[in-house]
Design a protein around this motif. Structure first.
Motif, PDB file in Angstrom:
ATOM      1  N   PHE A  19       0.819  -1.213   0.000  1.00 19.95           N
ATOM      2  CA  PHE A  19       0.000   0.000   0.000  1.00 19.95           C
ATOM      3  C   PHE A  19       0.852   1.261   0.000  1.00 19.95           C
ATOM      4  CE2 PHE A  19      -2.396   3.361   2.150  1.00 19.95           C
ATOM      5  CZ  PHE A  19      -3.489   3.430   1.311  1.00 19.95           C
ATOM      6  N   PHE A  20       1.923   1.286   0.788  1.00 19.37           N
ATOM      7  CA  PHE A  20       2.754   2.483   0.918  1.00 19.37           C
ATOM      8  C   PHE A  20       3.836   2.511  -0.157  1.00 19.37           C
ATOM      9  CE2 PHE A  20       1.175   2.300   5.361  1.00 19.37           C
ATOM     10  CZ  PHE A  20       0.524   3.520   5.347  1.00 19.37           C
ATOM     11  N   THR A  21       3.447   2.962  -1.326  1.00 20.84           N
ATOM     12  CA  THR A  21       4.400   3.137  -2.412  1.00 20.84           C
ATOM     13  C   THR A  21       5.049   4.510  -2.269  1.00 20.84           C
ATOM     14  OG1 THR A  21       2.741   4.095  -3.866  1.00 20.84           O
ATOM     15  CG2 THR A  21       2.985   1.684  -3.925  1.00 20.84           C
ATOM     16  N   PRO A  22       6.170   4.766  -2.923  1.00 26.15           N
ATOM     17  CA  PRO A  22       6.789   6.093  -2.831  1.00 26.15           C
ATOM     18  C   PRO A  22       5.854   7.222  -3.278  1.00 26.15           C
ATOM     19  CG  PRO A  22       8.342   4.536  -3.751  1.00 26.15           C
ATOM     20  CD  PRO A  22       7.033   3.821  -3.647  1.00 26.15           C
ATOM     21  N   GLY A  23       5.043   6.979  -4.295  1.00 23.02           N
ATOM     22  CA  GLY A  23       4.103   7.996  -4.758  1.00 23.02           C
ATOM     23  C   GLY A  23       3.038   8.309  -3.719  1.00 23.02           C
ATOM     24  N   ARG A  24       2.526   7.275  -3.051  1.00 26.88           N
ATOM     25  CA  ARG A  24       1.503   7.485  -2.021  1.00 26.88           C
ATOM     26  C   ARG A  24       2.087   8.166  -0.789  1.00 26.88           C
ATOM     27  NH1 ARG A  24      -1.929   1.886  -2.498  1.00 26.88           N
ATOM     28  NH2 ARG A  24      -2.966   2.451  -4.450  1.00 26.88           N
ATOM     29  N   ILE A  25       3.293   7.825  -0.435  1.00 34.17           N
ATOM     30  CA  ILE A  25       3.937   8.484   0.711  1.00 34.17           C
ATOM     31  C   ILE A  25       4.146   9.959   0.403  1.00 34.17           C
ATOM     32  CG2 ILE A  25       6.085   8.608   2.048  1.00 34.17           C
ATOM     33  CD1 ILE A  25       6.221   5.539   1.797  1.00 34.17           C
ATOM     34  N   THR A  26       4.586  10.274  -0.815  1.00 36.52           N
ATOM     35  CA  THR A  26       4.775  11.670  -1.219  1.00 36.52           C
ATOM     36  C   THR A  26       3.457  12.428  -1.204  1.00 36.52           C
ATOM     37  OG1 THR A  26       6.640  11.023  -2.616  1.00 36.52           O
ATOM     38  CG2 THR A  26       5.644  13.162  -3.062  1.00 36.52           C
ATOM     39  N   ALA A  27       2.396  11.818  -1.734  1.00 30.28           N
ATOM     40  CA  ALA A  27       1.078  12.463  -1.739  1.00 30.28           C
ATOM     41  C   ALA A  27       0.582  12.692  -0.315  1.00 30.28           C
ATOM     42  CB  ALA A  27       0.085  11.618  -2.526  1.00 30.28           C
ATOM     43  N   LEU A  28       0.783  11.728   0.567  1.00 30.77           N
ATOM     44  CA  LEU A  28       0.365  11.874   1.959  1.00 30.77           C
ATOM     45  C   LEU A  28       1.140  12.997   2.644  1.00 30.77           C
ATOM     46  CD1 LEU A  28      -1.391  10.715   4.244  1.00 30.77           C
ATOM     47  CD2 LEU A  28       0.510   9.196   4.781  1.00 30.77           C
ATOM     48  N   LEU A  29       2.434  13.085   2.404  1.00 29.10           N
ATOM     49  CA  LEU A  29       3.254  14.140   2.982  1.00 29.10           C
ATOM     50  C   LEU A  29       2.801  15.518   2.489  1.00 29.10           C
ATOM     51  CD1 LEU A  29       5.709  14.892   4.722  1.00 29.10           C
ATOM     52  CD2 LEU A  29       7.113  14.620   2.685  1.00 29.10           C
ATOM     53  N   ILE A  30       2.530  15.637   1.190  1.00 26.58           N
ATOM     54  CA  ILE A  30       2.051  16.911   0.646  1.00 26.58           C
ATOM     55  C   ILE A  30       0.700  17.271   1.239  1.00 26.58           C
ATOM     56  CG2 ILE A  30       1.221  18.028  -1.469  1.00 26.58           C
ATOM     57  CD1 ILE A  30       3.489  16.536  -2.939  1.00 26.58           C
ATOM     58  N   ALA A  31      -0.198  16.295   1.391  1.00 26.54           N
ATOM     59  CA  ALA A  31      -1.514  16.556   1.978  1.00 26.54           C
ATOM     60  C   ALA A  31      -1.385  17.052   3.417  1.00 26.54           C
ATOM     61  CB  ALA A  31      -2.374  15.300   1.921  1.00 26.54           C
ATOM     62  N   VAL A  32      -0.496  16.459   4.190  1.00 31.53           N
ATOM     63  CA  VAL A  32      -0.286  16.897   5.572  1.00 31.53           C
ATOM     64  C   VAL A  32       0.261  18.323   5.606  1.00 31.53           C
ATOM     65  CG1 VAL A  32       1.121  16.494   7.641  1.00 31.53           C
ATOM     66  CG2 VAL A  32      -0.041  14.590   6.524  1.00 31.53           C
ATOM     67  N   LEU A  33       1.214  18.634   4.734  1.00 34.65           N
ATOM     68  CA  LEU A  33       1.773  19.986   4.685  1.00 34.65           C
ATOM     69  C   LEU A  33       0.713  21.011   4.261  1.00 34.65           C
ATOM     70  CD1 LEU A  33       5.280  19.298   3.126  1.00 34.65           C
ATOM     71  CD2 LEU A  33       4.751  19.891   5.495  1.00 34.65           C
ATOM     72  N   VAL A  34      -0.145  20.649   3.327  1.00 34.06           N
ATOM     73  CA  VAL A  34      -1.224  21.554   2.901  1.00 34.06           C
ATOM     74  C   VAL A  34      -2.175  21.800   4.052  1.00 34.06           C
ATOM     75  CG1 VAL A  34      -3.264  21.695   1.415  1.00 34.06           C
ATOM     76  CG2 VAL A  34      -1.064  21.080   0.442  1.00 34.06           C
ATOM     77  N   LEU A  35      -2.549  20.748   4.783  1.00 33.90           N
ATOM     78  CA  LEU A  35      -3.457  20.926   5.927  1.00 33.90           C
ATOM     79  C   LEU A  35      -2.822  21.789   7.016  1.00 33.90           C
ATOM     80  CD1 LEU A  35      -5.119  17.420   6.205  1.00 33.90           C
ATOM     81  CD2 LEU A  35      -6.175  19.578   5.496  1.00 33.90           C
ATOM     82  N   ILE A  36      -1.543  21.609   7.277  1.00 32.91           N
ATOM     83  CA  ILE A  36      -0.854  22.450   8.260  1.00 32.91           C
ATOM     84  C   ILE A  36      -0.882  23.909   7.810  1.00 32.91           C
ATOM     85  CG2 ILE A  36       1.412  23.010   9.249  1.00 32.91           C
ATOM     86  CD1 ILE A  36       1.962  19.970   9.289  1.00 32.91           C
ATOM     87  N   PHE A  37      -0.604  24.159   6.531  1.00 33.32           N
ATOM     88  CA  PHE A  37      -0.636  25.519   5.994  1.00 33.32           C
ATOM     89  C   PHE A  37      -2.023  26.133   6.123  1.00 33.32           C
ATOM     90  CE2 PHE A  37      -1.474  28.320   2.344  1.00 33.32           C
ATOM     91  CZ  PHE A  37      -0.558  29.315   2.616  1.00 33.32           C
ATOM     92  N   ILE A  38      -3.046  25.351   5.796  1.00 36.59           N
ATOM     93  CA  ILE A  38      -4.423  25.860   5.861  1.00 36.59           C
ATOM     94  C   ILE A  38      -4.790  26.228   7.288  1.00 36.59           C
ATOM     95  CG2 ILE A  38      -6.841  25.141   5.668  1.00 36.59           C
ATOM     96  CD1 ILE A  38      -6.034  23.648   3.099  1.00 36.59           C
ATOM     97  N   PHE A  39      -4.529  25.341   8.236  1.00 38.73           N
ATOM     98  CA  PHE A  39      -4.974  25.588   9.605  1.00 38.73           C
ATOM     99  C   PHE A  39      -4.072  26.557  10.378  1.00 38.73           C
ATOM    100  CE2 PHE A  39      -7.266  21.606   8.670  1.00 38.73           C
ATOM    101  CZ  PHE A  39      -8.538  22.126   8.807  1.00 38.73           C
ATOM    102  N   GLU A  40      -2.921  26.902   9.831  1.00 33.21           N
ATOM    103  CA  GLU A  40      -2.103  27.957  10.431  1.00 33.21           C
ATOM    104  C   GLU A  40      -2.621  29.341  10.042  1.00 33.21           C
ATOM    105  OE1 GLU A  40       0.570  28.092  12.559  1.00 33.21           O
ATOM    106  OE2 GLU A  40       0.172  25.967  12.921  1.00 33.21           O
ATOM    107  N   ASN A  41      -3.392  29.434   8.976  1.00 35.22           N
ATOM    108  CA  ASN A  41      -3.933  30.706   8.502  1.00 35.22           C
ATOM    109  C   ASN A  41      -5.398  30.817   8.929  1.00 35.22           C
ATOM    110  OD1 ASN A  41      -1.757  31.938   6.792  1.00 35.22           O
ATOM    111  ND2 ASN A  41      -1.845  29.874   5.947  1.00 35.22           N
ATOM    112  N   THR A  42      -5.618  31.250  10.179  1.00 32.35           N
ATOM    113  CA  THR A  42      -6.966  31.246  10.735  1.00 32.35           C
ATOM    114  C   THR A  42      -7.603  32.632  10.826  1.00 32.35           C
ATOM    115  OG1 THR A  42      -6.024  31.357  12.950  1.00 32.35           O
ATOM    116  CG2 THR A  42      -6.543  29.167  12.090  1.00 32.35           C
ATOM    117  N   ARG A  43      -6.873  33.679  10.467  1.00 26.96           N
ATOM    118  CA  ARG A  43      -7.450  35.018  10.595  1.00 26.96           C
ATOM    119  C   ARG A  43      -8.579  35.221   9.589  1.00 26.96           C
ATOM    120  NH1 ARG A  43      -2.967  35.309   7.683  1.00 26.96           N
ATOM    121  NH2 ARG A  43      -2.963  36.486   5.748  1.00 26.96           N
TER     122      ARG A  43
END
Length: 81
Positions: A19-43
Motif C-alpha cells: 500500500f505504501f508506495t513512494p508515490g503514495r507516501i509523497t502524496a500523503l506528505l504533501i496533503a499533511v503539509l497543505v493541511l498544516i498551511f491551511i490551519f495555520e492561517n486562521t485570521r
C-alpha cells in the motif's frame, strides 16, 4: 503437472508494504503539509466572489479551494482512463 495460479510474493512483502508506495507516501506528505498551511492561517479575511464581498476565515477559503482542486483533478484523471 499442477500449476500454481497465484504468483508468489516476495518474502518480505506485507499488505501495508504494497500500500505504501513512494508515490503514495509523497502524496500523503504533501496533503499533511497543505493541511498544516491551511490551519495555520486562521485570521478572517475579505474575499470577493464575483460580485459580493464576504468575510470568512482564511482557512475556510483555502480548504474550499483545495477541495475544489482535488475534485477537479480526480474528475479529469478519471475521465482520461
Amino acid at each position: 503437472m499442477a500449476t500454481n495460479p497465484r504468483p508468489r510474493k516476495a518474502s518480505g512483502s506485507t499488505p501495508l508494504g504494497d500500500f505504501f508506495t513512494p508515490g503514495r507516501i509523497t502524496a500523503l506528505l504533501i496533503a499533511v503539509l497543505v493541511l498544516i498551511f491551511i490551519f495555520e492561517n486562521t485570521r478572517k479575511t475579505r474575499i470577493r466572489l464575483l460580485i459580493p464581498e464576504v468575510t470568512m476565515p482564511l482557512w475556510v477559503a483555502l480548504l474550499a479551494t483545495g477541495l475544489i482542486g482535488l475534485f477537479l483533478g480526480m474528475y479529469l484523471t478519471h475521465r482520461r482512463r
